[in-house]
Design a protein around this motif. Structure first.
Motif, short mmCIF file in Angstrom:
data_model
loop_
_atom_site.label_atom_id
_atom_site.label_comp_id
_atom_site.label_asym_id
_atom_site.label_seq_id
_atom_site.Cartn_x
_atom_site.Cartn_y
_atom_site.Cartn_z
N GLU A 277 0.80 -1.21 0.00
CA GLU A 277 0.00 0.00 0.00
C GLU A 277 0.84 1.27 0.00
OE1 GLU A 277 -3.27 -0.08 2.83
OE2 GLU A 277 -3.17 -2.26 2.81
N ILE A 278 2.10 1.17 0.42
CA ILE A 278 2.94 2.38 0.46
C ILE A 278 4.21 2.28 -0.39
CG2 ILE A 278 2.08 3.01 2.75
CD1 ILE A 278 4.97 2.29 3.75
N MET A 279 4.47 1.09 -0.94
CA MET A 279 5.71 0.95 -1.73
C MET A 279 5.64 1.84 -2.96
SD MET A 279 5.32 -2.77 -3.47
CE MET A 279 4.22 -3.04 -4.85
N LYS A 280 6.81 2.22 -3.42
CA LYS A 280 6.94 3.07 -4.60
C LYS A 280 7.46 2.24 -5.78
CE LYS A 280 6.41 7.19 -2.47
NZ LYS A 280 5.91 6.94 -1.17
N LYS A 281 7.25 2.79 -6.97
CA LYS A 281 7.84 2.18 -8.17
C LYS A 281 9.34 2.43 -8.09
CE LYS A 281 7.43 2.02 -13.14
NZ LYS A 281 8.48 2.49 -13.94
N PRO A 282 10.14 1.39 -8.18
CA PRO A 282 11.59 1.59 -8.01
C PRO A 282 12.28 2.12 -9.27
CG PRO A 282 11.12 -0.72 -8.37
CD PRO A 282 9.79 -0.01 -8.30
N ILE A 283 13.28 2.92 -9.03
CA ILE A 283 14.22 3.32 -10.08
C ILE A 283 15.31 2.26 -10.02
CG2 ILE A 283 15.89 5.06 -10.79
CD1 ILE A 283 13.98 7.07 -9.25
N THR A 284 15.64 1.67 -11.15
CA THR A 284 16.57 0.54 -11.17
C THR A 284 17.69 0.76 -12.16
OG1 THR A 284 15.33 -0.64 -12.88
CG2 THR A 284 14.69 -1.06 -10.59
N LEU B 220 21.70 8.21 -10.18
CA LEU B 220 21.55 8.64 -8.79
C LEU B 220 21.41 10.15 -8.68
CD1 LEU B 220 24.17 6.32 -7.01
CD2 LEU B 220 21.68 6.02 -7.14
N ARG B 221 22.21 10.89 -9.45
CA ARG B 221 22.16 12.36 -9.40
C ARG B 221 20.86 12.88 -10.01
NH1 ARG B 221 23.53 13.67 -5.49
NH2 ARG B 221 23.23 11.52 -5.19
N THR B 222 20.45 12.32 -11.12
CA THR B 222 19.23 12.77 -11.79
C THR B 222 18.02 12.65 -10.89
OG1 THR B 222 20.09 12.19 -13.97
CG2 THR B 222 17.70 12.36 -13.77
N HIS B 223 17.94 11.52 -10.17
CA HIS B 223 16.76 11.26 -9.34
C HIS B 223 16.96 11.67 -7.88
CE1 HIS B 223 14.55 9.27 -12.52
NE2 HIS B 223 15.70 8.72 -12.88
N LYS B 224 18.15 12.20 -7.57
CA LYS B 224 18.48 12.64 -6.21
C LYS B 224 18.21 11.53 -5.19
CE LYS B 224 17.71 17.58 -7.05
NZ LYS B 224 18.03 17.56 -8.42
N ILE B 225 18.78 10.36 -5.48
CA ILE B 225 18.66 9.20 -4.59
C ILE B 225 20.06 8.68 -4.28
CG2 ILE B 225 16.32 8.55 -5.27
CD1 ILE B 225 17.52 6.57 -7.26
N SER B 226 20.16 7.80 -3.30
CA SER B 226 21.48 7.33 -2.89
C SER B 226 21.74 5.86 -3.19
CB SER B 226 21.69 7.60 -1.40
OG SER B 226 20.72 6.90 -0.65
N GLY B 227 20.76 5.16 -3.75
CA GLY B 227 20.97 3.76 -4.08
C GLY B 227 19.79 3.21 -4.86
N VAL B 228 20.05 2.10 -5.56
CA VAL B 228 19.00 1.49 -6.38
C VAL B 228 19.14 -0.03 -6.42
CG1 VAL B 228 18.65 3.47 -7.94
CG2 VAL B 228 20.37 1.77 -8.50
#
Length: 153
Positions: free
Chosen positions: A5-12, A26-34
């Motif tokens: 119910e709360i999971m997100k679509k992952p960037i992979t 990682l920089r484009t999506h401003k995330i730290s891991g995939v």
């Protein structure tokens, strides 16, 4: 509440992609891991900024800046210029490294029927920031510590 119910679509990223592609992602999506997927889209690993940094660290014992000799003071600028060129070449080569060579392959994950409480417990106990949601080896979603925090407010 179920995790689905709360999971997100992952960037992979794919395991055969290069570190350069990973950094851009990682920089484009401003995330730290995939999550890392194989050619058939099965989850095969996780990769983070820490993995990238470890892969790109260049160490050199030739440069010793503690109490240099007078000759070193003359040679140091030349050595530094030469070493910087070497470092650039090493970094450029390292950027071509496949994600599969730096990823974590022992992935901790949860299933679609897991609860938010299960996810929070696993993340706290294992000290991880993101948790893939898997169904029969196929990545269905992802939950992060931030997602858990959002549910608290």
């Amino acid at each position: 509440m179920a995790i689905k119910e709360i999971m997100k679509k992952p960037i992979t990223i794919k395991q055969d992609d290069e570190i350069y592609d990973l950094i851009k992602l990682l920089r484009t999506h401003k995330i730290s891991g995939v999550p890392v997927l194989d050619a058939d889209n099965y989850l095969v690993g996780m990769v983070s900024e820490s993995d990238v940094i470890r892969a790109l660290v260049v160490q050199d014992s030739d440069i010793n800046l503690i109490a240099p000799s007078p000759l070193d003071l003359v040679e140091l600028p030349l050595k530094t210029i030469f070493k910087m060129d070497e470092y650039r070449k090493e970094i450029n080569e390292a950027l071509k490294t496949k994600v599969s060579e730096i990823m974590t392959t022992e992935v901790i994950y949860i299933t679609l029927d897991s609860s938010i409480s299960d996810a929070a417990t696993i993340m706290a106990d294992k000290k991880i920031n993101r948790l893939p949601v898997v169904n029969n080896g196929v990545l269905e979603g992802i939950i992060t510590r931030g997602d858990l925090m959002e549910e608290l407010i």
